[in-house]
Design a protein around this motif. Structure first.
Motif, PDB file in Angstrom:
ATOM      1  N   PRO A  99       0.796  -1.227   0.000  1.00 48.75           N
ATOM      2  CA  PRO A  99       0.000   0.000   0.000  1.00 48.75           C
ATOM      3  C   PRO A  99       0.834   1.287   0.000  1.00 48.75           C
ATOM      4  N   GLU A 100       2.017   1.246   0.630  1.00 47.04           N
ATOM      5  CA  GLU A 100       2.816   2.469   0.688  1.00 47.04           C
ATOM      6  C   GLU A 100       3.545   2.745  -0.617  1.00 47.04           C
ATOM      7  N   GLU A 102       2.410   1.788  -3.896  1.00 45.61           N
ATOM      8  CA  GLU A 102       1.603   1.965  -5.107  1.00 45.61           C
ATOM      9  C   GLU A 102       0.780   3.247  -5.070  1.00 45.61           C
ATOM     10  N   THR A 103       0.396   3.706  -6.265  1.00 49.16           N
ATOM     11  CA  THR A 103      -0.534   4.824  -6.322  1.00 49.16           C
ATOM     12  C   THR A 103      -1.923   4.312  -5.932  1.00 49.16           C
ATOM     13  N   TYR A 104      -2.759   5.245  -5.524  1.00 49.21           N
ATOM     14  CA  TYR A 104      -4.129   4.874  -5.169  1.00 49.21           C
ATOM     15  C   TYR A 104      -4.825   4.234  -6.369  1.00 49.21           C
ATOM     16  N   LYS A 105      -4.561   4.776  -7.552  1.00 44.97           N
ATOM     17  CA  LYS A 105      -5.222   4.277  -8.758  1.00 44.97           C
ATOM     18  C   LYS A 105      -4.871   2.807  -9.011  1.00 44.97           C
ATOM     19  N   GLY A 107      -3.350   0.654  -6.892  1.00 44.53           N
ATOM     20  CA  GLY A 107      -3.685  -0.181  -5.740  1.00 44.53           C
ATOM     21  C   GLY A 107      -5.164  -0.525  -5.702  1.00 44.53           C
TER      22      GLY A 107
ATOM     23  N   PHE B  97      -9.789  14.005  -3.746  1.00 53.87           N
ATOM     24  CA  PHE B  97      -8.342  13.836  -3.905  1.00 53.87           C
ATOM     25  C   PHE B  97      -8.101  13.200  -5.268  1.00 53.87           C
ATOM     26  N   PRO B  99      -6.627  10.313  -7.525  1.00 55.46           N
ATOM     27  CA  PRO B  99      -6.178   8.920  -7.426  1.00 55.46           C
ATOM     28  C   PRO B  99      -4.805   8.661  -8.056  1.00 55.46           C
ATOM     29  N   GLU B 100      -4.452   9.410  -9.106  1.00 56.01           N
ATOM     30  CA  GLU B 100      -3.159   9.152  -9.749  1.00 56.01           C
ATOM     31  C   GLU B 100      -2.003   9.746  -8.968  1.00 56.01           C
ATOM     32  N   GLU B 102      -1.903  10.236  -5.404  1.00 63.61           N
ATOM     33  CA  GLU B 102      -1.694   9.780  -4.026  1.00 63.61           C
ATOM     34  C   GLU B 102      -1.258   8.320  -3.959  1.00 63.61           C
ATOM     35  N   THR B 103      -0.623   7.963  -2.837  1.00 63.36           N
ATOM     36  CA  THR B 103      -0.317   6.559  -2.606  1.00 63.36           C
ATOM     37  C   THR B 103      -1.611   5.834  -2.241  1.00 63.36           C
ATOM     38  N   TYR B 104      -1.579   4.535  -2.418  1.00 58.23           N
ATOM     39  CA  TYR B 104      -2.742   3.722  -2.066  1.00 58.23           C
ATOM     40  C   TYR B 104      -3.076   3.894  -0.586  1.00 58.23           C
ATOM     41  N   LYS B 105      -2.035   3.956   0.238  1.00 60.18           N
ATOM     42  CA  LYS B 105      -2.232   4.056   1.680  1.00 60.18           C
ATOM     43  C   LYS B 105      -2.983   5.345   2.049  1.00 60.18           C
ATOM     44  N   GLY B 107      -4.583   7.469  -0.044  1.00 66.89           N
ATOM     45  CA  GLY B 107      -5.861   7.551  -0.744  1.00 66.89           C
ATOM     46  C   GLY B 107      -6.943   6.724  -0.066  1.00 66.89           C
ATOM     47  N   ARG B 111     -10.338   8.018   1.331  1.00 66.20           N
ATOM     48  CA  ARG B 111     -11.584   7.471   0.783  1.00 66.20           C
ATOM     49  C   ARG B 111     -12.500   7.031   1.913  1.00 66.20           C
ATOM     50  N   GLU B 117     -13.027  10.668  -5.299  1.00 63.30           N
ATOM     51  CA  GLU B 117     -11.928  10.577  -6.257  1.00 63.30           C
ATOM     52  C   GLU B 117     -12.185  11.528  -7.421  1.00 63.30           C
TER      53      GLU B 117
END
Lengths: 350, 350
Positions: A99-100, A102-105, A107, B97, B99-100, B102-105, B107, B111, B117
């Motif tokens: 999770p840390e 990858e991008t939110y998209k 992930g 925010f 999505p492209e 931010e990090t998955y964590k 974001g 969320r 998004e």
């Protein structure tokens, strides 16, 4: 064994330990670490027995000409996610991503496809340096340390912070560095009291503090060092603060050893400063891992629950910042050993 | 008006247009663009009427000494997310925010706290250059263009790719560049056929292709240029391929103008090469936006549905790659205008 083959095998061992079938990665940093192939816009899948890199068509020939331990899969823009197709094809039920990293998209797409979240695998792998990377890091740190001795005599009254920045950068590049490892911090006088001061056109005056926080990249590895001194005749206050920070750093360095908690190194530095009555002026963590990134796992602060291992490379950098007056920070990069540490940013050989 | 104040106002206008109350950001790039304060580990919240930056305690004094149009909020490690607390306090129901970015964590945490998004807001804002940044970009491109004339006469039989890499870098730095804008590509002979070749110790031989794809960073802005030529007496095949790529680039540049689709510029380049029978050897997109990043919005390829606007800065870089033999790519960075474009990487003044 090729270092990249070994890293992939280490990751595969970790997958087994954590009951995972595979790890999916989308960042250049991790893929570069595992393959030696540092190019953007790729994704990688490592299973317990295989490794695939999904990449733009234009990288394929180059990748195959250099790497035989991971399969290159060209990505056609229109064809969905070949990585997820591979996960499905191989029926990997317990595939994960970090999770840390990858991008939110990305992930979110992976999470929707059933991949699990699992942090810290590649971070732990990267934190312990081995083989050639220790030599690269040592060289990166030696270049930085040596630059101080070369540049300091050229720092004279009237020099600007930016001119010293350039001199440090040029001097390190002349010794083979690729470039600076971050936005170097050169702070004169009150600017030294800002831990992340942006070097400016401020000129050096007689009788004030000079703080240099800098480092270089050599063979992809980042060094980090801070030196503070007084230009002219030091005031009593500067001498007092400097000696407290020096004692703090010494106390921290004395704690560094494989098996010790990073919390304990931080506490050793922090307590020394607090005992001297300056606790409120030490406004950041004691240090951080260095390697392919200038800040990586582990952190040496009041929160990170990590244990030092032999081969980890970390900074120890306490400081005291007196706003509007001056700041002192003393920082070295060290390699953790079983019995203590090797200080990489001191040029004197052991 | 201060450029950063204007950018925040532009973003606030976009929020209104999209029916949003606020945008949350966690990346240094966007926060640096909006405030001029390029430091890691900060988060920023922009509402329709305000702006807050949440940062480690040690940055606060520095931030406040430079910036009065956004509030600095120190973050205490233990206190949860002050950004989310602010969203709650202000009762922002439609906060978003990207999505492209931010990090998955991060974001995922946002969320879960109810943020929406919404991609492309800051990318669109950054894509159109204005004020000082056009001058910085122009200078960055001129430095790169000028370096070719200076370095080319020094590229002789027996030079290694890496030595030319260093020469390009040093030459650009001597003209004021901060450093290279990416891992420069110097390819000799068959290496020129790999679009993202990693410069090596390969020596230049008589009668082969030289491809230089490089650029610099000046005042945070990235330039990008590619020059290809034959070292010695060009073969008929090289001359033919070069003339096709040159015609392709010319056709693409002729299409660049505010209001034109990026798809159309790509098609103009691609069709020229396909019509000459080399379609299968043009294995990448035609170009990309440049600015604070070396690759940014928009893309000029067969998929990106963007329209060029005056002030956008993009590359036009078709190529033909004959594996095992040689490759030719010709690339310029251009500024889109209402009537056409200004080619930034040609040193001749208009």
């Amino acid at each position: 064994m090729n270092i990249h083959v070994k890293r992939i095998k280490d990751l595969q061992y970790m997958l087994k330990q954590h009951g995972l079938d595979a790890l999916a990665m989308g960042r250049t940093l991790e893929i570069g670490f595992l393959t030696g192939f540092h190019l953007d816009d790729c994704e990688m899948l490592v299973t317990r027995s295989g490794a695939w890199v999904f990449m733009p068509k234009m990288f394929v020939e180059q990748f195959r000409s250099q790497i035989d331990f991971a399969a290159a899969v060209p990505v056609d823009g229109a064809a969905g996610s070949p990585l997820l197709a591979k996960v499905k094809e191989l029926k990997l039920r317990r595939a994960a991503f970090e999770p840390e990293a990858e991008t939110y998209k990305r992930g979110t797409a992976w999470r929707k496809a059933g991949l699990q979240e699992k942090d810290g695998l590649t971070g732990a792998l990267r934190s312990v340096k081995e083989g050639e990377e220790i030599e690269l890091l040592r060289r990166s740190c030696h270049i930085a340390a040596k630059a101080f001795g070369l540049v300091k005599p050229r720092i004279k009254t009237g020099c600007t912070e930016m001119s010293v920045y350039r001199d440090l950068e040029d001097t390190m590049q002349a010794m083979g560095a690729k470039g600076p490892s971050f936005n170097l911090i050169v702070g004169f006088g009150p600017n030294s009291a800002m831990p992340h001061h942006v070097s400016s056109d401020r000129k050096l005056r007689n009788n004030e503090t000079v703080l240099l926080d800098y480092g270089c990249v050599y063979g992809h590895y980042c060094s980090d060092i801070t030196r503070t001194y007084f230009h002219g005749r030091p005031t009593e206050e500067f001498k007092k603060v400097y000696s407290i920070v020096a004692a703090s750093q010494k106390a921290g360095l004395a704690r560094v050893r494989a098996g010790v908690k990073t919390l304990d190194v931080d506490a050793a530095c922090r307590n020394t400063i607090a005992d001297a009555g300056y606790g409120q002026y030490f406004i950041h963590g004691t240090g951080h891992g260095i390697g392919l990134e200038i800040h990586e796992y582990p952190r040496l602060n009041t929160r990170c629950d990590a244990v030092l291992r032999a081969g980890m490379a970390v900074t120890v950098e306490p400081g005291i910042y007196l706003h509007g007056k001056f700041g002192v920070r003393i920082e070295d990069s060290v390699l953790v050993t079983k019995t203590g540490c090797e200080i990489l940013t001191r040029t004197v050989k052991k």
